[in-house]
Design an enzyme around this catalytic site. Structure first.
Site, short mmCIF file in Angstrom:
data_model
loop_
_atom_site.label_atom_id
_atom_site.label_comp_id
_atom_site.label_asym_id
_atom_site.label_seq_id
_atom_site.Cartn_x
_atom_site.Cartn_y
_atom_site.Cartn_z
CD GLU A 123 -3.09 -1.31 0.15
OE1 GLU A 123 -3.12 -0.09 -0.46
OE2 GLU A 123 -3.57 -2.18 0.01
CB SER A 398 -21.08 -26.79 -31.95
OG SER A 398 -20.12 -27.99 -32.29
#
Length: 495
Positions: A123, A398
């Site tokens: 941080e 498909s």
């Protein structure tokens, strides 16, 4: 009655001038000291005057913006908000987000060094060097990012994050950023660095209503933060940036949380907080999180919605905003979907050794999700139950054929265009077969698609081109096909 002195001799006026001159001298001296700390030992007079004027204007603006700001001395007081409820389309409560904030405090001295170092690495690595703000990060967040069209962001130190989480909103605006800046500077004057880091670690949200590192350790691992391994600590420290997105219960934590955990470890290695051996061991450690026991209906769907809202409004808004979120889900249909998945998953496991299953029901007229079951059992860790299979990337099979044929239509083909369905070698040993291993000879695209034949589909992709098909896929909303150079003709069959 006292005699009125000339304006230039009035004691009040004189004292005011003295105060103003002293103020300007102090600002000039502070600015000079700041330049020296930056390694700048001389500056042209005109440029110096401009800089000092800018500093004074900023000081004036800061004074105006500080009106109405809370007293930083009260920043240790933790606020609670109203929980957010997620409902189905008919008002059935699916989940009460952060219905109760859970918090267990831990002192700075009792907090493991790895927690402190991991937090600094992730941080704010310059936390012990700055005065509450990082000038480079500030410029990047409020100047460079907006110029790039990315909004106001970035540049927040640990002090600024704490001030924002306790007293401000998560809105991305210059005004909020400046108020955050003012509060952080005032905090740095009132508290030691160790105290600020302690308050931050005890207040930051780690997701799932866990506030503070000790509470998060108990919630996610079932043990005190003092008992955690380096890898477990790094995973916790990875959460505050986006608790919903990185949540170990969000479904995709292996793709989200674990890479960020590794990044935290890499930062610790870069900064010299750990050695290579510790880094490799922590990176290789397998993490195990406790099962989530909160009462929740349609869990995969709720987490899906929660993540979308978190991205748009921020975790803090969800935690404290008291929102009522009405979704498209129909709880009655959801129960049927869960029953179907449960029964079919058991049958599939016996017949096909398939350990998982998922189901999504969508209204085709509106696109509304009516039911979403992301796995056979949300709480079954052995099958990765938290993972939402419904939203994971999978081979389309498909289902990709219509997109290929649609691209062909855009190039002048039609449903009546004839193709030759005969066994064909497309090069490099690629010779696909139809599902029944039969060839049908001349056949229209309409018939080829209707029978989901493989050979005509591959030929159509070869005629149209992979790049053309990928471009069309992107236009209709498919976002996952991003490396066209890696795809071949098997793309049409879901490869």
């Amino acid at each position: 009655m006292s005699e009125l002195l000339p304006f230039s001799h009035n004691p009040d006026i004189i004292r005011g001038k003295i105060r103003r001159r002293a103020f300007f001298r102090r600002r000039k001296r502070e600015f000079g000291e700041w330049l020296q700390r930056l390694g700048i030992h001389s500056m042209p007079k005109l440029l110096l005057a401009i800089a000092i004027t800018g500093l004074l204007l900023f000081s004036f603006l800061a004074a105006v913006l500080s009106i109405g700001l809370p007293n930083p001395s009260s920043m240790t007081i933790q606020r609670s908000g109203q929980s957010t409820k997620v409902l189905d389309r008919n008002g059935v409560v699916l989940y009460d987000i952060y219905g109760e904030q859970r918090r267990t405090l831990i002192s700075f001295n009792d907090t493991p060094d790895y927690v402190k170092k991991a937090t600094l690495a992730a941080e704010d690595s310059n936390f012990y060097l700055h005065s509450g703000f990082d000038i480079k990060g500030l410029i990047r967040g409020i100047v460079l990012k907006p110029l790039q069209g990315k909004g106001f962001q970035g540049g927040s130190t640990i002090t600024q994050q704490y001030a924002k989480n306790i007293f401000l909103t998560s809105s991305r605006s210059v005004l909020r950023k400046m108020r955050e800046f003012i509060l952080s500077v005032e905090m740095e004057k009132l508290y030691t660095k160790d105290k600020i880091l302690e308050m931050y670690l005890n207040s930051i949200p780690y997701g799932n209503s866990y506030y503070g590192i000790e509470t998060a350790a108990q919630g996610y691992y079932g043990k005190s933060v003092k008992e955690l391994t380096l890898a477990e600590i790094a995973a916790l420290v990875a959460l505050p940036q986006a608790p919903s997105y990185y949540s170990p219960y969000g479904g995709d934590y292996e793709k989200r949380l674990l890479p960020r955990k590794d990044w935290v470890l890499e930062r610790m290695l870069e900064l010299g907080y750990i050695n290579t051996k510790q880094f490799e061991e922590a990176k290789a450690q397998k993490l195990t999180f406790l099962l989530k026991k909160d009462s929740i209906r349609a869990p995969h769907f709720v987490m899906y919605v929660k993540e979308l809202l978190s991205e748009k409004y921020g975790d803090k808004a969800l935690e404290e905003g008291g929102f009522t979120i009405t979704t498209t889900l129909d709880w009655e249909k959801q129960k049927v979907a869960e029953e179907v998945v449960s029964s079919k998953a058991a049958a599939n496991k016996e017949k096909y050794k398939a350990s998982n299953a998922a189901l999504v029901s969508i209204n085709p007229n509106t696109g509304e999700i009516l039911a979403m079951v992301g796995s056979a059992n949300y709480l079954d860790e052995s099958i990765g139950g938290y993972v939402n299979v419904a939203t994971r990337e999978r081979q389309p099979g498909s289902a990709f054929k219509p997109i290929v044929y649609a691209a062909a239509f855009l190039k002048g083909y039609s449903p009546a265009t004839m193709l030759m369905d005969v066994h064909t070698d497309f090069g490099q040993g690629y010779d696909p077969y139809n599902y029944d291993n039969k060839s049908r000879g001349p056949i229209s695209i309409r018939q080829a698609l209707g029978n989901s034949l493989n050979v005509p589909a591959v030929k159509t992709l070869a005629y149209v081109g992979v790049n053309e098909v990928i471009n069309l896929a992107h236009k209709i909303g498919i976002t996952t096909k991003t490396e066209p150079d890696r795809y071949g003709l098997s793309l049409v069959l879901g490869g």
